[in-house]
Design a protein around this motif. Structure first.
Motif, PDB file in Angstrom:
ATOM      1  N   ASN A 200       0.816  -1.216   0.000  1.00 40.43           N
ATOM      2  CA  ASN A 200       0.000   0.000   0.000  1.00 40.43           C
ATOM      3  C   ASN A 200       0.848   1.264   0.000  1.00 40.43           C
ATOM      4  O   ASN A 200       0.353   2.360   0.257  1.00 40.43           O
ATOM      5  N   VAL A 201       2.136   1.136  -0.295  1.00 41.63           N
ATOM      6  CA  VAL A 201       3.042   2.283  -0.346  1.00 41.63           C
ATOM      7  C   VAL A 201       2.996   2.919  -1.735  1.00 41.63           C
ATOM      8  O   VAL A 201       3.084   2.220  -2.741  1.00 41.63           O
ATOM      9  N   SER A 202       2.858   4.241  -1.770  1.00 40.50           N
ATOM     10  CA  SER A 202       2.926   4.960  -3.040  1.00 40.50           C
ATOM     11  C   SER A 202       4.376   5.349  -3.286  1.00 40.50           C
ATOM     12  O   SER A 202       4.977   6.074  -2.487  1.00 40.50           O
ATOM     13  N   ARG A 203       4.955   4.873  -4.387  1.00 38.14           N
ATOM     14  CA  ARG A 203       6.366   5.131  -4.665  1.00 38.14           C
ATOM     15  C   ARG A 203       6.564   6.330  -5.583  1.00 38.14           C
ATOM     16  O   ARG A 203       7.606   6.473  -6.214  1.00 38.14           O
ATOM     17  N   VAL A 204       5.561   7.206  -5.654  1.00 36.06           N
ATOM     18  CA  VAL A 204       5.679   8.429  -6.454  1.00 36.06           C
ATOM     19  C   VAL A 204       6.488   9.444  -5.656  1.00 36.06           C
ATOM     20  O   VAL A 204       6.194   9.734  -4.502  1.00 36.06           O
ATOM     21  N   LEU A 205       7.538   9.999  -6.255  1.00 33.03           N
ATOM     22  CA  LEU A 205       8.353  11.012  -5.593  1.00 33.03           C
ATOM     23  C   LEU A 205       7.574  12.322  -5.483  1.00 33.03           C
ATOM     24  O   LEU A 205       6.615  12.547  -6.220  1.00 33.03           O
ATOM     25  N   PRO A 206       7.976  13.208  -4.538  1.00 31.76           N
ATOM     26  CA  PRO A 206       7.205  14.428  -4.313  1.00 31.76           C
ATOM     27  C   PRO A 206       6.901  15.217  -5.577  1.00 31.76           C
ATOM     28  O   PRO A 206       5.786  15.642  -5.797  1.00 31.76           O
ATOM     29  N   GLY A 207       7.883  15.449  -6.428  1.00 30.22           N
ATOM     30  CA  GLY A 207       7.643  16.192  -7.663  1.00 30.22           C
ATOM     31  C   GLY A 207       6.682  15.469  -8.581  1.00 30.22           C
ATOM     32  O   GLY A 207       5.791  16.056  -9.182  1.00 30.22           O
ATOM     33  N   GLN A 208       6.868  14.149  -8.653  1.00 29.68           N
ATOM     34  CA  GLN A 208       5.966  13.342  -9.478  1.00 29.68           C
ATOM     35  C   GLN A 208       4.571  13.335  -8.890  1.00 29.68           C
ATOM     36  O   GLN A 208       3.576  13.318  -9.594  1.00 29.68           O
ATOM     37  N   GLY A 209       4.509  13.341  -7.559  1.00 30.74           N
ATOM     38  CA  GLY A 209       3.219  13.343  -6.889  1.00 30.74           C
ATOM     39  C   GLY A 209       2.432  14.600  -7.200  1.00 30.74           C
ATOM     40  O   GLY A 209       1.222  14.574  -7.379  1.00 30.74           O
TER      41      GLY A 209
END
Length: 318
Positions: A200-209
């Motif tokens: 359930n971890v989102s591996r999107v980096l902050p900028g990508q998020g």
């Protein structure tokens, strides 16, 4: 593969009393209880190494032993079946694990396993703090209620993971092992698990998020008259529903449904205020945006803008 995962140099018990092995496991690997078969005298074996914050364990009970535990609480168990089979019961389902399969037990998962007579496992105990820290260091989005993995995985689908386990065992048994090297390996294992296994971890980096969230907002604004589901938005963001809720909390301070409702109300207010719009009455525009309970709609509208929708329309017509 199995010959490379903790050799005899790590042997603690050989052909021993299963209860003695179980007591040792309780001290070093995780609290549990065992139930032995009513006939026969199983003989258990165990290899064990401490490796930085991990515990590495290779175990066989020599009989059809049932292993149970209410939950592991603060640790994760990564279990690789080396020989035989193991019946897992959990989440309302059952599965017979066979060699090459990997079972991942979360801290709050009850444990209910039955070993076959010839079952042998390799187990890695990981503290939850290690995975939490790895998630933060990687700037991945950790769910508020903790990291959870899917229970069943196939080692053949996890590129490079088998070789990593072999290297870790070799390093653990080396006479010249270095603490800093062990720490590096533990971080690699945690990162591999978070990157390769379903969780359930989102591996999107902050900028990508941020970019992902902008796409979601645009989709919502383009489809305000539609019934937009959380599942649709999660698919658009390439994340789980839990991760989506965390993304909305971070960007808006509200839930996806709350954000969609607010955007609909804003659009309705713009329509009611615009003299050029073709809105004839409040009921028409409310139904157009999916508000079927007009009383609740009016309450939400007044809570958001300090006046009833009829007041907004009346002011436009005056």
């Amino acid at each position: 593969m199995d010959s490379c995962l903790l050799s005899d140099s790590s042997r603690v018990f050989e052909r021993a009393d299963p209860y003695a092995v179980s007591n040792y496991v309780n001290q070093h690997v995780g609290c549990h209880a065992i139930r032995l078969p009513t006939v026969g005298r199983p003989e258990a074996s165990l290899n064990h190494r401490k490796f930085a914050s991990l515990d590495l364990c290779r175990i066989s009970y020599g009989g059809s032993v049932r292993v149970t535990s209410p939950a592991l609480e603060t640790i994760y168990h990564l279990q690789v079946l080396l020989r035989g089979h193991c019946l897992w019961r959990g989440r309302g389902e059952e599965h017979y694990f066979s060699p090459g399969e990997l079972l991942l037990i979360n801290p709050d998962d009850p444990v209910d396993l039955t070993y076959s007579d010839d079952c042998e496992k390799f187990i890695v105990k990981l503290p939850s703090t290690l995975l939490d820290k790895t998630c933060r260091d990687s700037q991945w989005l950790r769910p508020a209620d903790g990291i959870r993995f899917a229970p069943r995985h196939n080692l053949q689908q996890l590129e490079g993971f088998t070789g990593l386990l072999q290297l870790v065992c070799s390093e653990a048994e080396s006479a010249q092992t270095v603490a800093q090297v062990q720490e590096q390996y533990t971080r690699i294992i945690a990162t591999k698990l978070l990157a390769l296994l379903s969780s359930n971890v989102s591996r999107v980096l902050p900028g990508q998020g941020d970019a992902s969230f902008e796409r979601i907002v645009q989709f919502i604004e383009d489809n305000l008259k539609q019934d937009i589901s959380v599942e649709q938005l999660a698919q658009l963001a390439h994340s789980s529903p839990r991760s989506l809720y965390a993304l909305f909390e971070r960007h808006t301070g509200t839930t996806p449904k709350g954000f969609i409702r607010q955007k609909k109300l804003e659009q309705i207010r713009a329509s009611l205020s615009d003299p050029a719009s073709r809105v004839r009455n409040v009921t028409e525009v409310a139904l157009d945006y999916g508000f079927l309970h007009l009383g609740r709609f009016s309450e939400s509208y007044k809570s958001a803008f300090g006046e009833l929708p009829s007041d907004t329309l009346r002011r436009r017509e005056s």
